[in-house]
Scaffold this active site. Structure first.
Site, PDB file in Angstrom:
ATOM      1  N   SER A 234      28.697 -18.628 -19.398  1.00 25.75           N
ATOM      2  CA  SER A 234      28.933 -19.014 -21.102  1.00 25.75           C
ATOM      3  C   SER A 234      29.813 -19.876 -20.574  1.00 25.75           C
ATOM      4  O   SER A 234      31.070 -19.748 -19.938  1.00 25.75           O
ATOM      5  CB  SER A 234      29.724 -17.560 -21.887  1.00 25.75           C
ATOM      6  N   SER A 235      30.435 -20.904 -21.132  1.00 25.43           N
ATOM      7  CA  SER A 235      31.367 -22.084 -20.806  1.00 25.43           C
ATOM      8  C   SER A 235      32.515 -21.939 -22.184  1.00 25.43           C
ATOM      9  O   SER A 235      33.317 -22.071 -21.687  1.00 25.43           O
ATOM     10  CB  SER A 235      30.945 -23.327 -21.724  1.00 25.43           C
ATOM     11  N   GLN A 236      32.040 -20.611 -22.901  1.00 21.41           N
ATOM     12  CA  GLN A 236      33.651 -19.569 -23.688  1.00 21.41           C
ATOM     13  C   GLN A 236      34.635 -19.178 -22.963  1.00 21.41           C
ATOM     14  O   GLN A 236      35.459 -20.287 -23.127  1.00 21.41           O
ATOM     15  CB  GLN A 236      32.570 -19.389 -24.833  1.00 21.41           C
TER      16      GLN A 236
ATOM     17  N   SER B 186      25.938 -25.626 -19.188  1.00 15.41           N
ATOM     18  CA  SER B 186      26.583 -26.274 -20.592  1.00 15.41           C
ATOM     19  C   SER B 186      27.795 -26.615 -19.981  1.00 15.41           C
ATOM     20  O   SER B 186      29.157 -26.994 -19.894  1.00 15.41           O
ATOM     21  CB  SER B 186      27.137 -24.308 -21.640  1.00 15.41           C
TER      22      SER B 186
ATOM     23  N   ASP C 275      21.649 -23.397 -26.997  1.00 17.48           N
ATOM     24  CA  ASP C 275      21.379 -23.404 -28.369  1.00 17.48           C
ATOM     25  C   ASP C 275      20.177 -24.318 -29.576  1.00 17.48           C
ATOM     26  O   ASP C 275      19.880 -23.658 -30.368  1.00 17.48           O
ATOM     27  CB  ASP C 275      22.645 -24.016 -29.250  1.00 17.48           C
TER      28      ASP C 275
ATOM     29  N   LYS D  87      23.136 -14.425 -26.639  1.00 14.77           N
ATOM     30  CA  LYS D  87      23.593 -15.367 -28.097  1.00 14.77           C
ATOM     31  C   LYS D  87      23.851 -13.684 -29.259  1.00 14.77           C
ATOM     32  O   LYS D  87      23.970 -12.899 -28.752  1.00 14.77           O
ATOM     33  CB  LYS D  87      22.627 -16.150 -28.439  1.00 14.77           C
TER      34      LYS D  87
ATOM     35  N   LYS E  31      27.469 -18.571 -40.322  1.00 15.83           N
ATOM     36  CA  LYS E  31      28.392 -18.251 -39.244  1.00 15.83           C
ATOM     37  C   LYS E  31      27.999 -19.650 -38.802  1.00 15.83           C
ATOM     38  O   LYS E  31      29.665 -19.831 -38.364  1.00 15.83           O
ATOM     39  CB  LYS E  31      27.158 -17.555 -38.024  1.00 15.83           C
TER      40      LYS E  31
END
Length: 265
Positions: free
Chosen positions: A22-24, A50, A147, A173, A244
């Site tokens: 994940s890029s988060q 990502s 996404d 996800k 969301k």
């Protein structure tokens, strides 16, 4: 209940991160590390997915006077920096715009405003992908626009089918999106084959479902299944999951003539 407890401050240093998840994680560090009292380095272990979101983060940080040097998969982050306040207009979200613009390929007429045509958003690719899917059965890589998975699966099912690669992160996800879409699309007669990093959407005869779609508590599943309203009446359980990311999604659809009945349980 299991819980995690963290004590202490983040310290500058070298951070090695798996770039395939994940890029988060990277975004969070890119915001925090410049404020520390020493220099840091982020090393992404390939493969890196990502990438566009990482580039977007650096672009925004630069607008607020934060300097980060990128060398291949390494980010050099000087410490002792400060954010400098300024006005900034946030550009429109291509991730959510994709669901609205998909209706335009299904005899809809929706104009989406405030999208930056030079945006770094990876999900901007939906414009090219819709064109390709509307013409033939193709193979598309969604590793940098994960996404879009649900909307692209539905779009493909309503056209010629397709093969999607770079799909492994769908399972981490809000729901396991590949499995969730397999379950929901089966209700309209569409077959999905799921592999480790590939999903095949078969061209099938679309039929009206005999039961409601389930949201899987996932906003993108809800919005994707709403596209079938162009073919028949659609019922979606727990559709409030859209809150969301797009709380007014159904209100937007009503503006363009979609009739929606709300049932509160």
């Amino acid at each position: 209940n299991d819980s995690l407890r963290f004590i202490g401050k983040l310290k500058p240093g070298v951070f090695e991160i798996d770039g395939s998840i994940s890029s988060q994680f990277i975004t969070g560090l890119l915001y925090a590390l410049p404020l520390l009292d020493g220099n840091s380095k982020i090393i992404l272990l390939p493969p890196v997915n990502s990438k566009n979101y990482i580039d977007m983060t650096i672009d925004v940080l630069e607008k607020y006077s934060i300097k980060i040097e990128k060398v291949d998969n390494t980010f050099i982050v000087p410490g002792n920096q400060k954010f400098v306040a300024k006005d900034y207009e946030v550009e429109g979200d291509y991730s959510n715009a994709a669901f609205l613009e998909a209706f335009n390929y299904l005899d809809g007429n929706i104009k989406v405003l405030d999208l930056n045509t030079s945006s770094l958003q990876g999900d901007k690719v939906y414009q090219d992908y819709f064109e390709l899917l509307s013409k033939e059965n193709v193979t598309l890589d969604i590793s940098n626009c994960i996404d879009l998975g649900p909307v692209l699966f539905v779009f493909a099912s309503l056209h010629h089918g397709a093969t999607f690669i770079g799909t492994s992160r769908l399972k981490i996800k809000e729901s396991d999106r590949a499995l969730a879409m397999k379950e929901e699309l089966a209700k309209v007669g569409v077959k999905l084959d799921i592999y480790e990093d590939k999903v095949i959407v078969h061209k099938c005869l679309i039929k009206e479902p005999k039961e409601a779609f389930n949201s899987h508590n996932d906003h993108r599943i809800v919005m994707a299944m709403s596209l079938f309203s162009t073919k028949f009446d659609v019922e979606i359980n727990d559709a409030e999951a859209v809150s969301k990311s797009y709380p007014h999604y159904f209100k937007e659809l009503e503006k363009v003539g979609v009739k929606i009945d709300y049932e509160i349980r």
